[in-house]
Design a protein around this motif. Structure first.
Motif, PDB file in Angstrom:
ATOM      1  N   CYS A 261       0.828  -1.206   0.000  1.00 19.62           N
ATOM      2  CA  CYS A 261       0.000   0.000   0.000  1.00 19.62           C
ATOM      3  C   CYS A 261       0.863   1.257   0.000  1.00 19.62           C
ATOM      4  O   CYS A 261       0.529   2.268  -0.644  1.00 19.62           O
ATOM      5  CB  CYS A 261      -0.944  -0.005   1.190  1.00 19.62           C
ATOM      6  SG  CYS A 261      -0.123  -0.116   2.787  1.00 19.62           S
ATOM      7  N   GLU A 262       2.004   1.213   0.703  1.00 14.92           N
ATOM      8  CA  GLU A 262       2.898   2.372   0.752  1.00 14.92           C
ATOM      9  C   GLU A 262       3.526   2.617  -0.612  1.00 14.92           C
ATOM     10  O   GLU A 262       3.592   3.771  -1.077  1.00 14.92           O
ATOM     11  CB  GLU A 262       3.991   2.148   1.793  1.00 14.92           C
ATOM     12  CG  GLU A 262       3.492   2.043   3.222  1.00 14.92           C
ATOM     13  CD  GLU A 262       4.564   1.638   4.195  1.00 14.92           C
ATOM     14  OE1 GLU A 262       4.457   1.997   5.384  1.00 14.92           O
ATOM     15  OE2 GLU A 262       5.534   0.959   3.778  1.00 14.92           O
ATOM     16  N   LEU A 263       3.978   1.543  -1.243  1.00 13.31           N
ATOM     17  CA  LEU A 263       4.613   1.687  -2.560  1.00 13.31           C
ATOM     18  C   LEU A 263       3.591   2.139  -3.598  1.00 13.31           C
ATOM     19  O   LEU A 263       3.892   2.985  -4.451  1.00 13.31           O
ATOM     20  CB  LEU A 263       5.242   0.356  -2.971  1.00 13.31           C
ATOM     21  CG  LEU A 263       6.067   0.366  -4.262  1.00 13.31           C
ATOM     22  CD1 LEU A 263       7.183   1.390  -4.198  1.00 13.31           C
ATOM     23  CD2 LEU A 263       6.642  -1.039  -4.512  1.00 13.31           C
ATOM     24  N   ALA A 264       2.379   1.598  -3.518  1.00 14.00           N
ATOM     25  CA  ALA A 264       1.331   2.011  -4.455  1.00 14.00           C
ATOM     26  C   ALA A 264       1.012   3.493  -4.286  1.00 14.00           C
ATOM     27  O   ALA A 264       0.806   4.213  -5.275  1.00 14.00           O
ATOM     28  CB  ALA A 264       0.076   1.166  -4.231  1.00 14.00           C
ATOM     29  N   GLU A 265       0.980   3.955  -3.060  1.00 12.55           N
ATOM     30  CA  GLU A 265       0.706   5.375  -2.805  1.00 12.55           C
ATOM     31  C   GLU A 265       1.832   6.249  -3.365  1.00 12.55           C
ATOM     32  O   GLU A 265       1.579   7.314  -3.931  1.00 12.55           O
ATOM     33  CB  GLU A 265       0.557   5.620  -1.310  1.00 12.55           C
ATOM     34  CG  GLU A 265       0.199   7.062  -0.959  1.00 12.55           C
ATOM     35  CD  GLU A 265      -0.046   7.262   0.519  1.00 12.55           C
ATOM     36  OE1 GLU A 265      -0.321   8.409   0.922  1.00 12.55           O
ATOM     37  OE2 GLU A 265       0.038   6.269   1.282  1.00 12.55           O
ATOM     38  N   MET A 266       3.075   5.787  -3.225  1.00 14.39           N
ATOM     39  CA  MET A 266       4.212   6.532  -3.769  1.00 14.39           C
ATOM     40  C   MET A 266       4.143   6.601  -5.295  1.00 14.39           C
ATOM     41  O   MET A 266       4.451   7.636  -5.895  1.00 14.39           O
ATOM     42  CB  MET A 266       5.520   5.888  -3.323  1.00 14.39           C
ATOM     43  CG  MET A 266       5.782   6.017  -1.829  1.00 14.39           C
ATOM     44  SD  MET A 266       7.280   5.158  -1.308  1.00 14.39           S
ATOM     45  CE  MET A 266       8.530   6.173  -2.096  1.00 14.39           C
ATOM     46  N   ILE A 267       3.726   5.497  -5.914  1.00 20.03           N
ATOM     47  CA  ILE A 267       3.583   5.491  -7.373  1.00 20.03           C
ATOM     48  C   ILE A 267       2.479   6.448  -7.794  1.00 20.03           C
ATOM     49  O   ILE A 267       2.633   7.235  -8.742  1.00 20.03           O
ATOM     50  CB  ILE A 267       3.292   4.066  -7.870  1.00 20.03           C
ATOM     51  CG1 ILE A 267       4.521   3.165  -7.666  1.00 20.03           C
ATOM     52  CG2 ILE A 267       2.874   4.069  -9.340  1.00 20.03           C
ATOM     53  CD1 ILE A 267       4.288   1.711  -8.006  1.00 20.03           C
ATOM     54  N   ALA A 268       1.358   6.397  -7.074  1.00 21.87           N
ATOM     55  CA  ALA A 268       0.239   7.280  -7.404  1.00 21.87           C
ATOM     56  C   ALA A 268       0.611   8.747  -7.227  1.00 21.87           C
ATOM     57  O   ALA A 268       0.123   9.620  -7.974  1.00 21.87           O
ATOM     58  CB  ALA A 268      -0.966   6.938  -6.524  1.00 21.87           C
ATOM     59  N   ASN A 269       1.496   9.038  -6.278  1.00 25.58           N
ATOM     60  CA  ASN A 269       1.910  10.423  -6.011  1.00 25.58           C
ATOM     61  C   ASN A 269       3.151  10.840  -6.778  1.00 25.58           C
ATOM     62  O   ASN A 269       3.656  11.951  -6.586  1.00 25.58           O
ATOM     63  CB  ASN A 269       2.165  10.610  -4.504  1.00 25.58           C
ATOM     64  CG  ASN A 269       0.897  10.446  -3.684  1.00 25.58           C
ATOM     65  OD1 ASN A 269      -0.196  10.663  -4.184  1.00 25.58           O
ATOM     66  ND2 ASN A 269       1.051  10.048  -2.427  1.00 25.58           N
ATOM     67  N   GLY A 270       3.660   9.942  -7.632  1.00 28.18           N
ATOM     68  CA  GLY A 270       4.822  10.279  -8.444  1.00 28.18           C
ATOM     69  C   GLY A 270       6.147  10.170  -7.712  1.00 28.18           C
ATOM     70  O   GLY A 270       7.179  10.601  -8.245  1.00 28.18           O
ATOM     71  N   LYS A 271       6.143   9.609  -6.505  1.00 30.11           N
ATOM     72  CA  LYS A 271       7.391   9.473  -5.756  1.00 30.11           C
ATOM     73  C   LYS A 271       8.157   8.210  -6.125  1.00 30.11           C
ATOM     74  O   LYS A 271       9.317   8.045  -5.733  1.00 30.11           O
ATOM     75  CB  LYS A 271       7.111   9.481  -4.252  1.00 30.11           C
ATOM     76  CG  LYS A 271       6.567  10.809  -3.736  1.00 30.11           C
ATOM     77  CD  LYS A 271       6.357  10.757  -2.235  1.00 30.11           C
ATOM     78  CE  LYS A 271       5.845  12.095  -1.708  1.00 30.11           C
ATOM     79  NZ  LYS A 271       5.632  12.054  -0.235  1.00 30.11           N
ATOM     80  N   ALA A 272       7.507   7.315  -6.853  1.00 33.85           N
ATOM     81  CA  ALA A 272       8.155   6.094  -7.323  1.00 33.85           C
ATOM     82  C   ALA A 272       7.659   5.806  -8.727  1.00 33.85           C
ATOM     83  O   ALA A 272       6.479   6.000  -9.024  1.00 33.85           O
ATOM     84  CB  ALA A 272       7.847   4.918  -6.393  1.00 33.85           C
ATOM     85  N   ARG A 273       8.564   5.362  -9.571  1.00 33.84           N
ATOM     86  CA  ARG A 273       8.165   5.038 -10.945  1.00 33.84           C
ATOM     87  C   ARG A 273       9.104   3.981 -11.510  1.00 33.84           C
ATOM     88  O   ARG A 273      10.273   3.885 -11.134  1.00 33.84           O
ATOM     89  CB  ARG A 273       8.174   6.272 -11.832  1.00 33.84           C
ATOM     90  CG  ARG A 273       9.525   6.944 -12.009  1.00 33.84           C
ATOM     91  CD  ARG A 273       9.410   8.187 -12.870  1.00 33.84           C
ATOM     92  NE  ARG A 273      10.671   8.901 -13.003  1.00 33.84           N
ATOM     93  CZ  ARG A 273      11.603   8.618 -13.909  1.00 33.84           C
ATOM     94  NH1 ARG A 273      11.390   7.630 -14.781  1.00 33.84           N
ATOM     95  NH2 ARG A 273      12.727   9.306 -13.964  1.00 33.84           N
ATOM     96  N   VAL A 274       8.539   3.192 -12.415  1.00 34.29           N
ATOM     97  CA  VAL A 274       9.332   2.169 -13.097  1.00 34.29           C
ATOM     98  C   VAL A 274      10.222   2.840 -14.121  1.00 34.29           C
ATOM     99  O   VAL A 274       9.794   3.751 -14.841  1.00 34.29           O
ATOM    100  CB  VAL A 274       8.412   1.134 -13.781  1.00 34.29           C
ATOM    101  CG1 VAL A 274       9.233   0.169 -14.633  1.00 34.29           C
ATOM    102  CG2 VAL A 274       7.605   0.381 -12.740  1.00 34.29           C
ATOM    103  N   ILE A 275      11.469   2.434 -14.183  1.00 31.15           N
ATOM    104  CA  ILE A 275      12.409   2.973 -15.162  1.00 31.15           C
ATOM    105  C   ILE A 275      12.194   2.243 -16.476  1.00 31.15           C
ATOM    106  O   ILE A 275      12.286   1.014 -16.553  1.00 31.15           O
ATOM    107  CB  ILE A 275      13.862   2.809 -14.679  1.00 31.15           C
ATOM    108  CG1 ILE A 275      14.057   3.593 -13.378  1.00 31.15           C
ATOM    109  CG2 ILE A 275      14.840   3.292 -15.734  1.00 31.15           C
ATOM    110  CD1 ILE A 275      15.417   3.392 -12.746  1.00 31.15           C
TER     111      ILE A 275
END
Length: 297
Positions: A261-275
């Motif tokens: 859930c934390e990683l999904a939230e980071m992806i949704a907020n642009g704090k994590a993304r697949v290279i």
């Protein structure tokens, strides 16, 4: 030309050694994470098995401590070492013994219940002593001292003042059955039931669904805050039991662990993304580029 060929050979060997070293470190990192996860699950499963049997029962404090120390360790060892873990004969023997101990030390407030314990106590004591011996390999324990302690508390249960009215209210129930049935609870339920979460917003739920499709070895950019520089890490391991995603750096060393859930939230907020520019880390891409220049490819 010979000099460049020799340098290229040295470079290739160094590069291969670096890749092999990183792979070995990453494998050890994954094994350590999986082992830590299984240990935590074993402790949680064992603690729940004990608590479900002492809950609502008048169990002396000394027995509660014994169960929380000696028998918790035994159940954990069985869970970790036996192929069938909580469905193994050793686990079932340990659970039956815990129930025998609890039943035999509960206060007896009626003449009938005391008489019942007097009749069954010799068999129970032999059964408990045999179980201590049979399960001795699962964690060290001072069997003699613990058996003496149990016997003393069994005598205390027999010497309780009789109170028939109170005995009708506080009935200890019948003796544990020979072949006790242990309800099976899926590992995922045990691991997650203490961390129930509110429903995720749609955008985070969508990101979580995308995460399920991400393959191991995928590289991410993760930036925890606006003050931090993005960190390049590789998805190395995922736990179905806890929902943890573990990332490693280019050398295979553990970098960070995130809940789904934390990683999904980071992806949704642009704090994590697949290279999207490939799975090969920068250092290795640079080294490969140098090799191509040297070989003229």
């Amino acid at each position: 030309i010979e000099l460049f060929s020799e340098l290229l050979g040295i470079f290739n060997r160094s590069l291969n050694e670096l890749v092999e070293k990183a792979s070995a470190i990453e494998e050890r990192t994954k094994q350590a994470a999986a082992g830590k996860e299984k240990l935590a699950l074993a402790r949680q499963y064992a603690a729940q098995a004990i608590e479900s049997r002492v809950s609502g029962r008048k169990v002396p404090a000394a027995i509660r401590k014994m169960l929380g120390d000696v028998w918790l360790d035994k159940l954990m060892c069985i869970y970790l070492r036996e192929p069938d873990s909580h469905n193994s004969p050793s686990w079932r023997l340990a659970i039956r013994t815990i129930e025998d101990i609890i039943w035999s030390v509960e206060p007896r407030l009626s003449e009938e219940s005391q008489a019942e314990l007097v009749v069954k106590l010799p068999v129970l004591r032999n059964r408990i002593a045999q179980a201590f011996q049979d399960l001795e390999a699962y964690g060290t324990t001072n069997n003699v001292a613990h058996l003496k302690q149990i016997a003393a508390l069994q005598e205390d249960a027999l010497n309780q003042p009789v109170d028939e009215q109170l005995a009708e209210i506080e009935d200890t129930g019948g003796e544990p059955e020979e072949n006790v049935s242990i309800p099976e609870v899926p590992d995922q339920v045990i691991a997650q039931e203490s961390t129930a979460e509110e429903p995720m917003p749609p955008e985070i739920q969508a990101a979580a669904e995308e995460l399920k499709q991400v393959a191991f070895g995928t590289w991410f950019y993760i930036q925890e805050s606006s003050n931090d520089h993005p960190v390049r890490v590789k998805l190395s391991w995922y736990s179905k039991m806890s929902g943890n995603y573990m990332f490693v750096d280019s050398m295979g060393v553990k970098s960070t662990v995130w809940q789904q859930c934390e990683l999904a939230e980071m992806i949704a907020n642009g704090k994590a993304r697949v290279i999207s520019d490939g799975k090969v880390p920068f250092v290795k891409r640079a080294l490969v580029a140098i090799r191509r220049i040297l070989t003229g490819d």
